[in-house]
Design a protein around this motif. Sequence first.
Motif, PDB file in Angstrom:
ATOM      1  N   UNK A  89       0.535  -1.028  -0.070  1.00 19.26           N
ATOM      2  CA  UNK A  89      -0.250  -0.036  -0.074  1.00 19.26           C
ATOM      3  C   UNK A  89       0.633   0.703   0.093  1.00 19.26           C
ATOM      4  N   UNK A  90       0.458   2.565  -0.277  1.00 20.72           N
ATOM      5  CA  UNK A  90       1.072   3.374  -0.489  1.00 20.72           C
ATOM      6  C   UNK A  90       0.210   4.459   0.443  1.00 20.72           C
ATOM      7  N   UNK A  91       0.809   5.800   1.239  1.00 18.86           N
ATOM      8  CA  UNK A  91       0.429   6.267   2.208  1.00 18.86           C
ATOM      9  C   UNK A  91       1.495   7.776   2.628  1.00 18.86           C
ATOM     10  N   UNK A  92       0.667   8.861   2.624  1.00 21.91           N
ATOM     11  CA  UNK A  92       1.613  10.265   2.816  1.00 21.91           C
ATOM     12  C   UNK A  92       2.640   9.856   3.479  1.00 21.91           C
ATOM     13  N   UNK A  93       4.149  10.904   3.171  1.00 26.67           N
ATOM     14  CA  UNK A  93       4.572  10.633   4.131  1.00 26.67           C
ATOM     15  C   UNK A  93       4.877  12.249   4.477  1.00 26.67           C
ATOM     16  N   UNK A  94       4.582  13.081   4.027  1.00 24.50           N
ATOM     17  CA  UNK A  94       4.864  14.371   3.879  1.00 24.50           C
ATOM     18  C   UNK A  94       3.496  15.881   2.838  1.00 24.50           C
ATOM     19  N   UNK A  95       3.831  17.119   3.273  1.00 28.05           N
ATOM     20  CA  UNK A  95       2.868  17.408   1.793  1.00 28.05           C
ATOM     21  C   UNK A  95       3.219  17.129   0.472  1.00 28.05           C
ATOM     22  N   UNK A  96       4.595  16.515   0.431  1.00 30.45           N
ATOM     23  CA  UNK A  96       4.939  15.802  -1.277  1.00 30.45           C
ATOM     24  C   UNK A  96       5.194  15.133  -1.053  1.00 30.45           C
ATOM     25  N   UNK A  97       5.338  14.107  -0.133  1.00 35.10           N
ATOM     26  CA  UNK A  97       5.654  13.005  -0.186  1.00 35.10           C
ATOM     27  C   UNK A  97       5.475  11.293  -0.436  1.00 35.10           C
ATOM     28  N   UNK A  98       5.426  10.267  -0.975  1.00 35.17           N
ATOM     29  CA  UNK A  98       4.340   9.581  -0.672  1.00 35.17           C
ATOM     30  C   UNK A  98       5.680   8.482  -0.411  1.00 35.17           C
ATOM     31  N   UNK A  99       5.379   7.631   0.159  1.00 34.59           N
ATOM     32  CA  UNK A  99       6.303   5.824  -0.082  1.00 34.59           C
ATOM     33  C   UNK A  99       4.806   4.935  -0.118  1.00 34.59           C
ATOM     34  N   UNK A 100       5.762   3.764  -0.217  1.00 32.91           N
ATOM     35  CA  UNK A 100       4.536   2.483  -0.187  1.00 32.91           C
ATOM     36  C   UNK A 100       5.322   1.051   0.771  1.00 32.91           C
ATOM     37  N   UNK A 101       4.755   0.679   0.570  1.00 28.94           N
ATOM     38  CA  UNK A 101       5.509  -0.444   1.625  1.00 28.94           C
ATOM     39  C   UNK A 101       5.894  -2.508   0.797  1.00 28.94           C
ATOM     40  N   UNK A 102       4.915  -2.350  -0.753  1.00 26.59           N
ATOM     41  CA  UNK A 102       5.627  -3.229  -1.430  1.00 26.59           C
ATOM     42  C   UNK A 102       5.815  -2.729  -3.172  1.00 26.59           C
ATOM     43  N   UNK A 103       7.048  -3.325  -3.811  1.00 27.74           N
ATOM     44  CA  UNK A 103       7.458  -2.261  -5.333  1.00 27.74           C
ATOM     45  C   UNK A 103       7.525  -3.072  -6.014  1.00 27.74           C
ATOM     46  N   UNK A 104       7.518  -2.923  -7.132  1.00 33.50           N
ATOM     47  CA  UNK A 104       7.140  -3.700  -7.927  1.00 33.50           C
ATOM     48  C   UNK A 104       8.617  -3.752  -8.433  1.00 33.50           C
ATOM     49  N   UNK A 105      10.077  -4.229 -10.200  1.00 36.90           N
ATOM     50  CA  UNK A 105      10.947  -3.977 -10.535  1.00 36.90           C
ATOM     51  C   UNK A 105      10.791  -2.991 -11.349  1.00 36.90           C
ATOM     52  N   UNK A 106      10.100  -2.142 -11.713  1.00 35.49           N
ATOM     53  CA  UNK A 106       9.886  -0.925 -12.834  1.00 35.49           C
ATOM     54  C   UNK A 106       9.506  -1.218 -13.984  1.00 35.49           C
ATOM     55  N   UNK A 107       9.014  -0.530 -15.166  1.00 37.36           N
ATOM     56  CA  UNK A 107       9.167  -0.630 -16.347  1.00 37.36           C
ATOM     57  C   UNK A 107       9.769   0.294 -16.702  1.00 37.36           C
ATOM     58  N   UNK A 108      10.384   0.311 -18.059  1.00 40.81           N
ATOM     59  CA  UNK A 108      10.876   1.621 -18.547  1.00 40.81           C
ATOM     60  C   UNK A 108       9.865   2.344 -19.773  1.00 40.81           C
ATOM     61  N   UNK A 109       9.641   3.920 -19.441  1.00 45.22           N
ATOM     62  CA  UNK A 109       8.641   4.375 -20.444  1.00 45.22           C
ATOM     63  C   UNK A 109      10.196   5.635 -21.064  1.00 45.22           C
ATOM     64  N   UNK A 110      10.453   5.138 -21.813  1.00 45.61           N
ATOM     65  CA  UNK A 110      10.953   6.452 -22.996  1.00 45.61           C
ATOM     66  C   UNK A 110       9.907   7.077 -24.079  1.00 45.61           C
ATOM     67  N   UNK A 111       9.933   8.613 -23.626  1.00 45.72           N
ATOM     68  CA  UNK A 111       9.710   9.017 -24.765  1.00 45.72           C
ATOM     69  C   UNK A 111      10.023   9.687 -25.787  1.00 45.72           C
ATOM     70  N   UNK A 112      10.417   9.875 -26.873  1.00 48.71           N
ATOM     71  CA  UNK A 112      11.280  10.184 -27.781  1.00 48.71           C
ATOM     72  C   UNK A 112      10.913  10.557 -29.221  1.00 48.71           C
ATOM     73  N   UNK A 113      11.117  11.414 -29.965  1.00 50.84           N
ATOM     74  CA  UNK A 113      11.278  11.829 -31.086  1.00 50.84           C
ATOM     75  C   UNK A 113      12.513  11.883 -31.906  1.00 50.84           C
TER      76      UNK A 113
END
Length: 123
Positions: free
Chosen positions: A99-123
């Motif tokens: 789950x995700x939760x707010x840490x402070x006014x501008x930051x969030x964090x999560x307990x469990x994370x995926x490995x990530x997927x790359x998104x590249x936007x390029x012309x």
Amino acid sequence: QVQLVESGGGLVQPGDSLRLSCAASGRTFTGGSLGWFRQAPGREREIVAAITYTYGNTKYGDSVKGRFTISRDNAKNTLYLQMNSLKLEDTAVYYCAAPVYRVDASRWNGDYWGQGTQVTVSS
């Protein structure tokens, strides 16, 4: 334990669309929020969007409002991020977390994370 696996990233041109998926296994969430984060090279990780598990209430980072849509399919234990009108500055590794939760006014964090997927936007 929770396993989160993202998919759907890739190389696209400005203005294109992509849909990211995040499949969860190992635990059934019954509340709280799920979220998408991203991190570009040399930049801090930032929250992209979050959604409550039960009611589907959503929050978005200012830079993606009106372009990205977060959704979830509780029956499939899957989280989605529809990204439209992609811009060069959307290039990053995108992570789902729960789950995700707010840490402070501008930051969030999560307990469990995926490995990530790359998104590249390029012309």
